[in-house]
Design a protein around this motif. Structure first.
Motif, short mmCIF file in Angstrom:
data_model
loop_
_atom_site.label_atom_id
_atom_site.label_comp_id
_atom_site.label_asym_id
_atom_site.label_seq_id
_atom_site.Cartn_x
_atom_site.Cartn_y
_atom_site.Cartn_z
N SER A 60 0.83 -1.20 0.00
CA SER A 60 0.00 0.00 0.00
C SER A 60 0.87 1.25 0.00
CB SER A 60 -0.92 -0.02 1.22
OG SER A 60 -1.71 1.15 1.28
N LEU A 61 1.94 1.23 0.80
CA LEU A 61 2.85 2.38 0.85
C LEU A 61 3.63 2.53 -0.45
CD1 LEU A 61 4.26 2.00 4.49
CD2 LEU A 61 2.67 3.75 3.66
N LEU A 62 4.04 1.41 -1.05
CA LEU A 62 4.78 1.45 -2.31
C LEU A 62 3.94 2.06 -3.43
CD1 LEU A 62 6.66 -1.98 -2.25
CD2 LEU A 62 7.74 0.27 -2.37
N GLN A 63 2.68 1.66 -3.50
CA GLN A 63 1.79 2.21 -4.52
C GLN A 63 1.60 3.72 -4.31
OE1 GLN A 63 -1.87 0.01 -4.56
NE2 GLN A 63 -0.92 -1.89 -5.27
N THR A 64 1.46 4.10 -3.06
CA THR A 64 1.29 5.53 -2.75
C THR A 64 2.56 6.31 -3.10
OG1 THR A 64 -0.22 4.99 -0.94
CG2 THR A 64 0.79 7.18 -0.91
N ALA A 65 3.72 5.78 -2.71
CA ALA A 65 4.99 6.46 -3.01
C ALA A 65 5.22 6.52 -4.51
CB ALA A 65 6.14 5.72 -2.33
N GLY A 66 4.86 5.45 -5.22
CA GLY A 66 5.02 5.44 -6.68
C GLY A 66 4.17 6.49 -7.36
N HIS A 67 2.94 6.63 -6.88
CA HIS A 67 2.03 7.63 -7.46
C HIS A 67 2.56 9.04 -7.19
CE1 HIS A 67 -2.34 9.38 -7.68
NE2 HIS A 67 -1.59 9.73 -8.73
N LEU A 68 3.04 9.28 -5.95
CA LEU A 68 3.56 10.60 -5.61
C LEU A 68 4.79 10.94 -6.45
CD1 LEU A 68 3.29 10.49 -1.70
CD2 LEU A 68 1.95 11.93 -3.24
N SER A 69 5.68 9.98 -6.63
CA SER A 69 6.89 10.22 -7.40
C SER A 69 6.57 10.47 -8.87
CB SER A 69 7.85 9.03 -7.27
OG SER A 69 8.29 8.89 -5.94
N ALA A 70 5.67 9.66 -9.41
CA ALA A 70 5.32 9.82 -10.83
C ALA A 70 4.64 11.17 -11.07
CB ALA A 70 4.39 8.68 -11.25
N TRP A 71 3.77 11.56 -10.15
CA TRP A 71 3.06 12.85 -10.28
C TRP A 71 4.04 14.01 -10.23
CZ3 TRP A 71 -1.15 15.32 -11.64
CH2 TRP A 71 -1.43 16.59 -11.12
N ALA A 72 5.08 13.88 -9.34
CA ALA A 72 6.05 14.98 -9.20
C ALA A 72 7.06 15.00 -10.34
CB ALA A 72 6.78 14.84 -7.87
N ASP A 73 7.48 13.82 -10.82
CA ASP A 73 8.58 13.75 -11.79
C ASP A 73 8.13 13.84 -13.25
OD1 ASP A 73 10.21 13.46 -9.61
OD2 ASP A 73 10.40 11.28 -9.78
N TYR A 74 6.89 13.48 -13.51
CA TYR A 74 6.43 13.47 -14.91
C TYR A 74 5.11 14.24 -15.04
CZ TYR A 74 9.79 9.67 -14.94
OH TYR A 74 10.93 8.91 -14.80
N PRO A 75 5.18 15.56 -14.83
CA PRO A 75 3.96 16.37 -14.89
C PRO A 75 3.32 16.41 -16.27
CG PRO A 75 5.90 17.76 -14.78
CD PRO A 75 6.37 16.37 -14.53
#
Length: 463
Positions: A174-189
């Motif tokens: 659950s944390l990995l999915q959340t961290a992945g979403h946050l990173s993707a949202w920040a890195d690939y706008p």
């Protein structure tokens, strides 16, 4: 160090006696490593002329073990081929008669043939290093060996079957999915990635925090069924402490007479009440005395009460409360205590209202007849929070596991505060990654050599 399959055929071949160091019907010498079959072949001869290289894994040969000079015993050699063995290496187990002299002589012959002594827990350690089991599963091995009751055995077996690791992986995913979403949202706008919804993010983090809090809250209850509870039977003289001790022990452990002050020193025993091991101490009656021996006994009783994890405060229901009873009440007021109102088969004179005002748990028993023992068992389970414990759900076993879970919970709490405070999503991500790292340490997927050493330090040799 990642817990991947790192099976290394250049590792040394180890051996040890894997059954208790005491006479028994059967004893086993276990050999594990790249030369297991070769070494076993030097000390074992099949009665049919076959060798261990001639047979498949999970099959056995009957024959004799010898040390080169003469036969030692008849034996069965069981063959396991890598990686389909407990350790992930080639393994041979030599089963012979369980006399200590025979086993030690067989082990000596195995060492002479080229094996080296296994260290504490080295077979299980190799199973972990070779990816056969996780670190939490390895830790549950010693819990299985040391289980003193049904609940402890069930909890250990569930841990060995991966119940805790499965729960931790679910939380981590659950944390990995959340961290992945946050990173993707920040890195690939510029990509078409769903926007981070702070409400959903907050709800996910709170859910994870709740799961970790539940795990942590069960630790003490789990430890109670595994390790036992330091329990003191306390009360003034002649209220039935020693009779209760004998009832719980199932034998005459304490002297019982009609005379006050019979117990002057600490009488100890370990009993299983329900599924909880109680490390019982029957203490001297707490009272004022001029007798120097009795005075020492009373002071020792007070010391034990201060150190106890559970106090069974015994009162005589057939007599009115006196100053010694009230002194005991004030002494255990802030301790985990159960009021055991004894002699319930006699007319009641005790001030029950006073007892109820000072104890959350009250049990009425007759220590002489055994009446009320079931109620005492239930009260102990409720006080120690073991009544609702489900071992199959997976529980934390060790201080190492609890520390990792606590660090993960702290990091998730930091992430929640960051969201609530309107901090940047980068700050939230850092905290989530801290929680993920702690959970990877818990399962052993990111464990240092020092952590692994500490886990196997207290294992027995041969396991």
């Amino acid at each position: 160090m990642e817990n991947k399959s790192i099976y290394n055929t250049s590792s040394k071949t180890i051996a040890a006696i894997s059954t208790p160091q005491a006479p028994g019907g059967i004893g086993i010498v276990r050999i594990s490593g790249p030369d297991a079959r070769k070494i076993a072949g030097k000390v074992f001869t099949s009665s049919r002329g076959k060798t261990l290289d001639d047979i498949k894994g999970y099959t056995a040969l009957y024959g004799r073990v010898h040390d080169g000079d003469e036969d030692i015993d008849e034996a069965i050699a069981l063959n396991f081929t890598a990686p389909a063995s407990f350790t992930g290496e080639d393994v041979v187990e030599l089963s012979c008669h369980g006399g200590l002299y025979i086993l030690r002589r067989v082990l000596k012959a195995v060492f002479a043939a080229g094996a080296v002594p296994a260290g504490p827990g080295e077979f299980t350690r190799r199973a972990f290093l070779n990816g056969k089991i996780g670190l939490t599963e390895a830790e549950s091995v010693m819990q299985l060996i040391g289980a003193q009751g049904e609940q402890a055995a069930k909890a250990a077996l569930a841990g060995h079957d991966g119940a805790l690791e499965k729960k931790i992986r679910q939380i981590r995913e659950s944390l990995l999915q959340t961290a992945g979403h946050l990173s993707a949202w920040a890195d690939y706008p510029e990509e078409d990635i769903p926007e981070v919804n702070e409400g959903s993010l907050h709800a996910t983090l709170c859910s994870v925090k709740g799961e970790l809090e539940r795990l942590l809250s069960q630790f003490e209850a789990g430890r109670a069924i595994r390790e036992g509870v330091v329990t003191v039977i306390a009360g003034r003289p002649n209220v039935g402490k020693s009779t209760l001790m004998n009832l719980l022990s199932g034998c005459e452990r304490s002297i019982v007479t009609e005379y006050a002050g019979t117990t002057r020193d600490i009488v100890e025993d370990t009993v299983i009440l329900g599924d909880i091991p109680l490390r019982l101490s029957d203490t001297a009656g707490i009272h004022l005395t001029e007798d120097p021996v009795e005075r020492i006994g009373v002071e020792r009783a007070r010391e034990r009460i201060r150190e106890a994890q559970l106090i069974l405060a015994v009162f005589d229901s057939s007599q009115e409360l006196n100053d010694e009873d009230r002194e005991l009440v004030s002494f255990v007021l802030r301790s985990p205590a159960i009021a055991v109102v004894n002699k319930s088969d006699l007319p009641i004179k005790i001030d029950i209202k006073y007892i109820k005002e000072n104890f959350k748990q009250i049990v009425y028993i007759s220590a002489l007849s055994g009446e009320g023992l079931e109620q005492l068992k239930n009260a102990v389970a409720e006080l120690l929070h073991t009544a609702g414990l489900n071992p199959a759900d997976g529980i934390l076993f060790t201080e190492r596991q609890r520390d990792a879970a606590r660090r993960a919970e702290d990091s998730v709490s930091e992430a929640i505060v960051a969201v609530e405070s309107g901090m940047t999503l980068d700050a939230v991500t850092v905290s989530i990654e801290g929680a993920i790292s702690a959970l990877l340490e818990l399962t052993g997927e990111r464990a240092t050599e020092a952590v692994v050493d500490s886990v196997f330090h207290n294992f027995c040799v041969g396991k």
